[in-house]
Design an enzyme around this catalytic site. Structure first.
Site, PDB file in Angstrom:
ATOM      1  N   MET A  95       0.846  -1.195   0.000  1.00 38.95           N
ATOM      2  CA  MET A  95       0.000   0.000   0.000  1.00 38.95           C
ATOM      3  C   MET A  95       0.879   1.242   0.000  1.00 38.95           C
ATOM      4  O   MET A  95       1.716   1.406   0.882  1.00 38.95           O
ATOM      5  CB  MET A  95      -0.896   0.019   1.242  1.00 38.95           C
ATOM      6  CG  MET A  95      -1.889  -1.117   1.321  1.00 38.95           C
ATOM      7  SD  MET A  95      -2.843  -1.067   2.873  1.00 38.95           S
ATOM      8  CE  MET A  95      -1.627  -1.696   4.020  1.00 38.95           C
ATOM      9  N   ILE A 153       1.848  -5.229   8.217  1.00 40.44           N
ATOM     10  CA  ILE A 153       3.270  -4.936   8.380  1.00 40.44           C
ATOM     11  C   ILE A 153       3.517  -3.439   8.204  1.00 40.44           C
ATOM     12  O   ILE A 153       3.092  -2.844   7.208  1.00 40.44           O
ATOM     13  CB  ILE A 153       4.111  -5.724   7.357  1.00 40.44           C
ATOM     14  CG1 ILE A 153       3.882  -7.234   7.546  1.00 40.44           C
ATOM     15  CG2 ILE A 153       5.592  -5.401   7.496  1.00 40.44           C
ATOM     16  CD1 ILE A 153       4.539  -8.090   6.482  1.00 40.44           C
ATOM     17  N   GLY A 183       1.505   4.175   4.721  1.00 40.44           N
ATOM     18  CA  GLY A 183       2.341   3.353   3.842  1.00 40.44           C
ATOM     19  C   GLY A 183       2.802   2.070   4.477  1.00 40.44           C
ATOM     20  O   GLY A 183       3.444   2.083   5.522  1.00 40.44           O
ATOM     21  N   SER A 184       2.497   0.917   3.859  1.00 42.61           N
ATOM     22  CA  SER A 184       2.762  -0.357   4.517  1.00 42.61           C
ATOM     23  C   SER A 184       2.400  -1.503   3.577  1.00 42.61           C
ATOM     24  O   SER A 184       2.236  -1.318   2.391  1.00 42.61           O
ATOM     25  CB  SER A 184       1.948  -0.437   5.805  1.00 42.61           C
ATOM     26  OG  SER A 184       0.652   0.094   5.600  1.00 42.61           O
ATOM     27  N   ARG A 185       2.230  -2.734   4.160  1.00 41.31           N
ATOM     28  CA  ARG A 185       1.839  -3.887   3.363  1.00 41.31           C
ATOM     29  C   ARG A 185       1.061  -4.861   4.231  1.00 41.31           C
ATOM     30  O   ARG A 185       1.104  -4.813   5.456  1.00 41.31           O
ATOM     31  CB  ARG A 185       3.063  -4.576   2.753  1.00 41.31           C
ATOM     32  CG  ARG A 185       3.911  -5.317   3.758  1.00 41.31           C
ATOM     33  CD  ARG A 185       5.206  -5.795   3.159  1.00 41.31           C
ATOM     34  NE  ARG A 185       5.116  -7.118   2.548  1.00 41.31           N
ATOM     35  CZ  ARG A 185       6.106  -7.669   1.863  1.00 41.31           C
ATOM     36  NH1 ARG A 185       7.245  -7.016   1.682  1.00 41.31           N
ATOM     37  NH2 ARG A 185       5.977  -8.873   1.353  1.00 41.31           N
TER      38      ARG A 185
END
Length: 215
Positions: A95, A153, A183-185
């Protein structure tokens, strides 16, 4: 749970209020350039924490994306925590700051365990972020006994992972269950009971994009 109906996630309210106050204060004392910057930050924060409605696909056997973003990994990996080191399918969704960051339940089931690991804040698009970054995991078990692990995460500038459910909660596919700020995943792990349809590079819409089907 939080954020089931609000158009903007409640976790964004303090940031929105802070930037809006700064913009109004700067405007009141004549600092128009700073007031404009404050207004832009306010509008971007509202946009970042947007919480749109989604319509999950029909059919109880569809596994949907838990996050908006881009698929950066699809493949077999060993998973030690819940799958005894067996090879399972892993799908990773990255993301960026322009994606919706509210995360959704990939498949209906019961929360049977959760974990939280402190860690680093590497770029979430890197493979080693799955092992080294700060993360929060949610293990679901479907009515047919299939286990699906969903791991939020943190990324390079993400400093806050939020997960709402408690162990024992029954969740519905597409239901909002948490978010990650800035911002991440999200990594999804599932066994061979799922026929994978996701492909590397696919763009996903949380709660709607189908990643696979229970066999």
């Amino acid at each position: 749970m939080k954020n089931q109906y609000q158009p903007v996630a409640v976790e964004g309210y303090p940031f929105i209020a802070l930037f809006a106050f700064c913009a109004l204060f700067c405007a009141a004392i004549g600092w128009h350039c700073l007031a404009t910057i404050g207004l832009c930050l306010t509008l971007f924060t509202v946009y970042f924490f947007r919480n749109p409605e989604r319509c999950p696909p029909e059919g109880d056997n569809a596994l949907v994306a838990p996050a908006d973003g881009k698929i950066i990994f699809v493949g077999k990996v060993p998973e030690d925590r819940y799958f005894s080191g067996q090879d399972v399918t892993k799908v990773s969704i990255f993301m960026n700051v322009f994606n919706v960051h509210v995360n959704r339940v990939p498949i209906s089931g019961k929360v049977i365990d959760q974990f939280y690991n402190r860690g680093r804040f590497l770029n979430a698009s890197l493979d080693k972020a799955s092992l080294e970054n700060e993360q929060s995991g949610l293990l679901l078990e479907t009515a047919s006994g299939v286990k699906v692990l969903c791991v939020q995460i943190a990324g390079l500038i993400a400093r806050r992972i939020v997960s709402y459910p408690d162990n024992g909660d029954s969740l519905l596919r597409g239901q909002r269950y948490g978010l990650i700020r800035f911002g991440s995943r999200v990594d999804l792990y599932f066994p061979e009971d799922v026929e994978v349809s996701a492909k590397l590079g696919d763009k996903t819409v949380a709660g709607e994009s189908v990643l696979g089907y229970l066999k």
